[in-house]
Scaffold this motif. Sequence first.
Motif, PDB file in Angstrom:
ATOM      1  N   SER A   1      27.873   6.612  -1.390  1.00  0.00           N
ATOM      2  CA  SER A   1      28.579   7.890  -1.498  1.00  0.00           C
ATOM      3  C   SER A   1      28.174   8.643  -2.761  1.00  0.00           C
ATOM      4  O   SER A   1      28.028   9.869  -2.752  1.00  0.00           O
ATOM      5  CB  SER A   1      30.090   7.669  -1.473  1.00  0.00           C
ATOM      6  N   ALA A   2      27.967   7.913  -3.853  1.00  0.00           N
ATOM      7  CA  ALA A   2      27.554   8.546  -5.108  1.00  0.00           C
ATOM      8  C   ALA A   2      26.179   9.183  -4.967  1.00  0.00           C
ATOM      9  O   ALA A   2      25.960  10.320  -5.411  1.00  0.00           O
ATOM     10  CB  ALA A   2      27.552   7.517  -6.232  1.00  0.00           C
ATOM     11  N   LEU A   3      25.255   8.478  -4.333  1.00  0.00           N
ATOM     12  CA  LEU A   3      23.894   9.001  -4.179  1.00  0.00           C
ATOM     13  C   LEU A   3      23.852  10.187  -3.224  1.00  0.00           C
ATOM     14  O   LEU A   3      23.090  11.140  -3.442  1.00  0.00           O
ATOM     15  CB  LEU A   3      22.958   7.887  -3.696  1.00  0.00           C
ATOM     16  N   ILE A   4      24.674  10.161  -2.166  1.00  0.00           N
ATOM     17  CA  ILE A   4      24.714  11.284  -1.223  1.00  0.00           C
ATOM     18  C   ILE A   4      25.257  12.545  -1.910  1.00  0.00           C
ATOM     19  O   ILE A   4      24.693  13.640  -1.775  1.00  0.00           O
ATOM     20  CB  ILE A   4      25.569  10.933   0.008  1.00  0.00           C
ATOM     21  N   LEU A   5      26.353  12.378  -2.653  1.00  0.00           N
ATOM     22  CA  LEU A   5      26.920  13.519  -3.368  1.00  0.00           C
ATOM     23  C   LEU A   5      25.924  14.088  -4.376  1.00  0.00           C
ATOM     24  O   LEU A   5      25.760  15.302  -4.494  1.00  0.00           O
ATOM     25  CB  LEU A   5      28.209  13.112  -4.078  1.00  0.00           C
ATOM     26  N   PHE A   6      25.266  13.185  -5.094  1.00  0.00           N
ATOM     27  CA  PHE A   6      24.286  13.639  -6.078  1.00  0.00           C
ATOM     28  C   PHE A   6      23.128  14.360  -5.396  1.00  0.00           C
ATOM     29  O   PHE A   6      22.623  15.369  -5.908  1.00  0.00           O
ATOM     30  CB  PHE A   6      23.753  12.456  -6.885  1.00  0.00           C
ATOM     31  N   PHE A   7      22.684  13.857  -4.260  1.00  0.00           N
ATOM     32  CA  PHE A   7      21.578  14.459  -3.516  1.00  0.00           C
ATOM     33  C   PHE A   7      21.871  15.925  -3.198  1.00  0.00           C
ATOM     34  O   PHE A   7      21.056  16.813  -3.469  1.00  0.00           O
ATOM     35  CB  PHE A   7      21.354  13.663  -2.222  1.00  0.00           C
ATOM     36  N   ILE A   8      23.046  16.202  -2.633  1.00  0.00           N
ATOM     37  CA  ILE A   8      23.409  17.579  -2.273  1.00  0.00           C
ATOM     38  C   ILE A   8      23.638  18.426  -3.522  1.00  0.00           C
ATOM     39  O   ILE A   8      23.176  19.568  -3.619  1.00  0.00           O
ATOM     40  CB  ILE A   8      24.662  17.579  -1.388  1.00  0.00           C
ATOM     41  N   MET A   9      24.353  17.860  -4.485  1.00  0.00           N
ATOM     42  CA  MET A   9      24.694  18.592  -5.699  1.00  0.00           C
ATOM     43  C   MET A   9      23.454  18.994  -6.480  1.00  0.00           C
ATOM     44  O   MET A   9      23.365  20.116  -7.003  1.00  0.00           O
ATOM     45  CB  MET A   9      25.621  17.738  -6.567  1.00  0.00           C
ATOM     46  N   ASN A  10      22.477  18.117  -6.560  1.00  0.00           N
ATOM     47  CA  ASN A  10      21.266  18.431  -7.316  1.00  0.00           C
ATOM     48  C   ASN A  10      20.452  19.528  -6.640  1.00  0.00           C
ATOM     49  O   ASN A  10      19.829  20.348  -7.315  1.00  0.00           O
ATOM     50  CB  ASN A  10      20.410  17.175  -7.498  1.00  0.00           C
ATOM     51  N   ILE A  11      20.462  19.562  -5.312  1.00  0.00           N
ATOM     52  CA  ILE A  11      19.782  20.648  -4.601  1.00  0.00           C
ATOM     53  C   ILE A  11      20.392  21.994  -4.989  1.00  0.00           C
ATOM     54  O   ILE A  11      19.668  22.948  -5.320  1.00  0.00           O
ATOM     55  CB  ILE A  11      19.874  20.435  -3.076  1.00  0.00           C
TER      56      ILE A  11
END
Length: 384
Positions: free
Chosen positions: A97-107
Amino acid sequence: MKKIRTLSWALFDFAETVFSANIISVFFPLWIVNTLGGSSYHYSFVYSASIVLSIVLGVLTGKLADERGLKDRFFKLFVIGVIFLLYSLYFADSLISALILFFIMNILYQQSLIFYNSLLQDVSGDKEKGLISGIGIGIGYVGGVVSLLIANYLSETPTQTFLITAIIFTVFAMPSIFFIKSVRKKSANIRIKEILQDRKFLLFILSVLFLTDAAHGLIIFMSVYLNKVFSMSQNEIVNVVAFAGMFAIISAPVSGYILGKLRPSRFMKFVFIGWISCFILLVLSTKTTVYMVAVLFGIFLAALWTALRVVLIDISPSHQLTTRFAFMALSERMASIISPLTWGVIVFIFGESVFSYKAAAVALGIFPLIGLFIYLKFLRLLDV
C-alpha cells in the motif's frame, strides 16, 4: 498583486522541497527499508516506474497547456492531488500500500514541477528571473531543513513524519493555488518535431540529463549511503542533510544574483565542474569530512536548480515554455530512472556493503563528466 504572485510562487518552492527532502530523500526510503521490510531496490524500481509514466504524461499535458493557455490550472490540479495523497500515506500499513500510494503521488508531484517551473516567466521579468529563481530555491531549502528537523524530532513514528510533512506542504502550497495565474494566451498547434530539430535545445537537454542523473541519485540515496558507509543513525543523517541545506539556502540567492551579472549559460559550466569535484571528494571522505562534502553538494545543488530553469527560458520561445519544460523534465526523469537503476544494480550485484555503495557513488560521478563534454558543445553553438 505581482508581488503576491511572486511570493506565492517562491513559497511553493518551500513546499516542493519539503516533499523532496522528507518523502523522496529521507523518511520514506528509510521507512521502506527499516520498518516495512523492503529493500532499496524495491524503492528504486517503484520510483523509476512512476517516472516512466510521468515522462509520457508531462509531454502531453505540457503541450496541451501551452496550446490552450491552461498551465496554471494544470499546476493547481496536480498540487491538490499531491496534498490528498500525502495525508493518505499516514494510513498506509503495508509495503504494498505504501509503494502504490507513493507511485501515484510521485507522478502528480513530478507533473506539478513542470508547470511550476514554466510559471517563472509569468511571475518575473526578464532581468529578475535569475534572482527570483534563486530566492525560490533558497526558500525551498529553508523548507527542507526546517521540515526535516520538525518531522524528525516531533514525531514518534514514521507515519507521524508523513502527517507533519502533509501539513507543512499544504500550508506553503496553498498560496500558489489561490494567487498564481498565468498569462492565458493560446498558441498555434505546437509541433513536437520542430522542437526536436532544435540542436541547441537537444544538446542542452542531453547535458542536463547526465548532470541531473547525478543529482537525483544523490537526493534519493544519500541517506542510505550515510547509513551504510558511515553507520550513521537517523538523527546523524538528518543533521548532515540539514547542515548541507543551510549552505544551499545561502548559495541559492547568491547564484541568482550572479545569474543577473554573468550569462546563465556560462554559469552552468562551473556547476558541472563543481558536481564532478563533489563526487570525487565523497568517495574519499571520512565520517568527519563528509560534513564538508555535504556542504559543497548543498551549494552546487542549489546552483543547479537555480540556473537550470533560467537557461532554458533564455533559449526557448515563450509560447512553448511549458512544452519545453516538459522535455527538460523528461530529461531529468530519465536521469531519475537511470541513476536509481544504476545504483540498485550495483548494490544488488555486490551486496549490501561499504564497497558496493562507494562503487555506486563512483558510477554516479561519471555522469556529470559526460554531461560537461556535451554542454561544451552546446556553448559552442551559442558562441559563448
